[in-house]
Scaffold this active site. Sequence first.
Site, PDB file in Angstrom:
ATOM      1  N   CYS A  89       0.845  -1.082  -0.087  1.00 36.09           N
ATOM      2  CA  CYS A  89       0.080   0.053  -0.017  1.00 36.09           C
ATOM      3  C   CYS A  89       0.858   1.435  -0.059  1.00 36.09           C
ATOM      4  O   CYS A  89       1.452   1.414  -0.974  1.00 36.09           O
ATOM      5  CB  CYS A  89      -1.009  -0.111   1.138  1.00 36.09           C
ATOM      6  SG  CYS A  89      -2.662   0.908   0.861  1.00 36.09           S
ATOM      7  N   ARG A 116      -2.466   7.086  -6.457  1.00 34.05           N
ATOM      8  CA  ARG A 116      -3.078   6.947  -4.980  1.00 34.05           C
ATOM      9  C   ARG A 116      -4.571   7.196  -4.835  1.00 34.05           C
ATOM     10  O   ARG A 116      -5.094   7.833  -5.645  1.00 34.05           O
ATOM     11  CB  ARG A 116      -2.386   8.056  -4.236  1.00 34.05           C
ATOM     12  CG  ARG A 116      -0.905   8.039  -4.113  1.00 34.05           C
ATOM     13  CD  ARG A 116      -0.337   9.336  -3.291  1.00 34.05           C
ATOM     14  NE  ARG A 116      -1.046   9.460  -2.002  1.00 34.05           N
ATOM     15  CZ  ARG A 116      -0.905  10.790  -1.134  1.00 34.05           C
ATOM     16  NH1 ARG A 116      -0.569  11.687  -1.810  1.00 34.05           N
ATOM     17  NH2 ARG A 116      -1.597  10.394  -0.054  1.00 34.05           N
ATOM     18  N   ARG A 145      -8.022   2.625   1.230  1.00 29.94           N
ATOM     19  CA  ARG A 145      -7.636   3.492   0.479  1.00 29.94           C
ATOM     20  C   ARG A 145      -6.358   3.452  -0.441  1.00 29.94           C
ATOM     21  O   ARG A 145      -5.391   4.069  -0.280  1.00 29.94           O
ATOM     22  CB  ARG A 145      -7.248   4.915   1.520  1.00 29.94           C
ATOM     23  CG  ARG A 145      -8.557   5.269   2.247  1.00 29.94           C
ATOM     24  CD  ARG A 145      -8.377   6.317   3.242  1.00 29.94           C
ATOM     25  NE  ARG A 145      -7.794   7.613   2.338  1.00 29.94           N
ATOM     26  CZ  ARG A 145      -6.569   8.410   2.579  1.00 29.94           C
ATOM     27  NH1 ARG A 145      -5.901   8.082   3.335  1.00 29.94           N
ATOM     28  NH2 ARG A 145      -6.555   9.300   1.928  1.00 29.94           N
ATOM     29  N   HIS A 180      -3.536  -5.232   1.974  1.00 31.83           N
ATOM     30  CA  HIS A 180      -2.617  -5.500   3.235  1.00 31.83           C
ATOM     31  C   HIS A 180      -2.794  -6.835   3.597  1.00 31.83           C
ATOM     32  O   HIS A 180      -3.697  -7.347   4.153  1.00 31.83           O
ATOM     33  CB  HIS A 180      -3.634  -4.614   4.186  1.00 31.83           C
ATOM     34  CG  HIS A 180      -3.323  -3.262   4.297  1.00 31.83           C
ATOM     35  ND1 HIS A 180      -2.327  -2.583   4.850  1.00 31.83           N
ATOM     36  CD2 HIS A 180      -3.887  -2.211   3.363  1.00 31.83           C
ATOM     37  CE1 HIS A 180      -2.390  -1.213   4.654  1.00 31.83           C
ATOM     38  NE2 HIS A 180      -3.393  -1.191   3.749  1.00 31.83           N
ATOM     39  N   GLU A 182      -1.025  -8.461   5.696  1.00 37.40           N
ATOM     40  CA  GLU A 182      -0.960  -8.524   7.120  1.00 37.40           C
ATOM     41  C   GLU A 182      -2.324  -8.444   7.888  1.00 37.40           C
ATOM     42  O   GLU A 182      -2.279  -8.901   9.147  1.00 37.40           O
ATOM     43  CB  GLU A 182       0.081  -7.610   7.712  1.00 37.40           C
ATOM     44  CG  GLU A 182      -0.512  -6.003   7.895  1.00 37.40           C
ATOM     45  CD  GLU A 182      -0.520  -5.310   6.514  1.00 37.40           C
ATOM     46  OE1 GLU A 182      -0.220  -5.911   5.442  1.00 37.40           O
ATOM     47  OE2 GLU A 182      -0.768  -3.900   6.431  1.00 37.40           O
TER      48      GLU A 182
HETATM   49  N1  GLN Z   1      -3.902   6.290   0.665  1.00 38.57           N
HETATM   50  C1  GLN Z   1      -2.567   6.068   1.481  1.00 38.57           C
HETATM   51  C2  GLN Z   1      -1.539   6.840   0.589  1.00 38.57           C
HETATM   52  O1  GLN Z   1      -1.871   7.655  -0.439  1.00 38.57           O
HETATM   53  C3  GLN Z   1      -2.433   4.800   1.501  1.00 38.57           C
HETATM   54  C4  GLN Z   1      -3.167   3.878   2.266  1.00 38.57           C
HETATM   55  C5  GLN Z   1      -2.550   2.662   2.884  1.00 38.57           C
HETATM   56  O2  GLN Z   1      -1.508   2.473   3.041  1.00 38.57           O
HETATM   57  N2  GLN Z   1      -3.499   1.978   3.488  1.00 38.57           N
HETATM   58  O3  GLN Z   1      -0.473   7.086   1.094  1.00 38.57           O
END
Ligand code: GLN
Length: 203
Positions: A89, A116, A145, A180, A182
């Site tokens: 992420c 992003r 996100r 994710h 984890e």
């Molecule tokens: N939206 C976050 C970013 O732009 C990333 C989100 C996440 O790591 N869960 O950095």
Amino acid sequence: MRLGLLTMHNTPIVGVLGLQGDFAAHGQVLRRRGVEVRVVRQPKQLTGLNGLVIPGGESTTLIKLMDVFEFWDPLREFVRSGAAVFGTCAGLIILASEVLNPRQRSLSVIDVAVERNGYGRQRESFEGEGVFSAEGTRIPMVFIRAPRIVRTGANVLALGECEGDTVIARQDNVLVATFHPELSSDDTQVHDYFLKMVRTCAG
Ligand code: GLN
């Protein structure tokens, strides 16, 4: 940079970048898979590691903290040394060669473009299932996100897919995931794949 020497009988030492974000959960999964974990808060703690995880969180905050603690060059050198690195992420956003929405600095060590928050407001966070083609299995995938990989370079292997998007990719010793792993820790296949990389890249 001096890497840890790893033989078949050694326990790998894997670092988890602990500046911000979801590092504790990665540490728990890795410990359960039998490796020694070091939370890395200063560049000198990269010495002797066999691999490193850059966790999810907020990439803009991560960038500021990487400035403060002077992590940019040491992390580039760590990747160049050939040790396995896994970004999830926000960690992927930090490793990517091109970041969009908006443009921002990155280590540029894997040839992918990422947008992003690429799933928009409606589906900001969701739990899905996708194909982990590296192992030929279906696995749970938690997106928060999440960034969207919108381009992969010729030397990048797509190793996983969810709803038509590449969600796991690898270039040499660098592995990235937009979700994710984890957080769906009953299924440790992605971490196990990374630990295979740790053994083969630094071995
Ligand atoms: N939206 C976050 C970013 O732009 C990333 C989100 C996440 O790591 N869960 O950095």
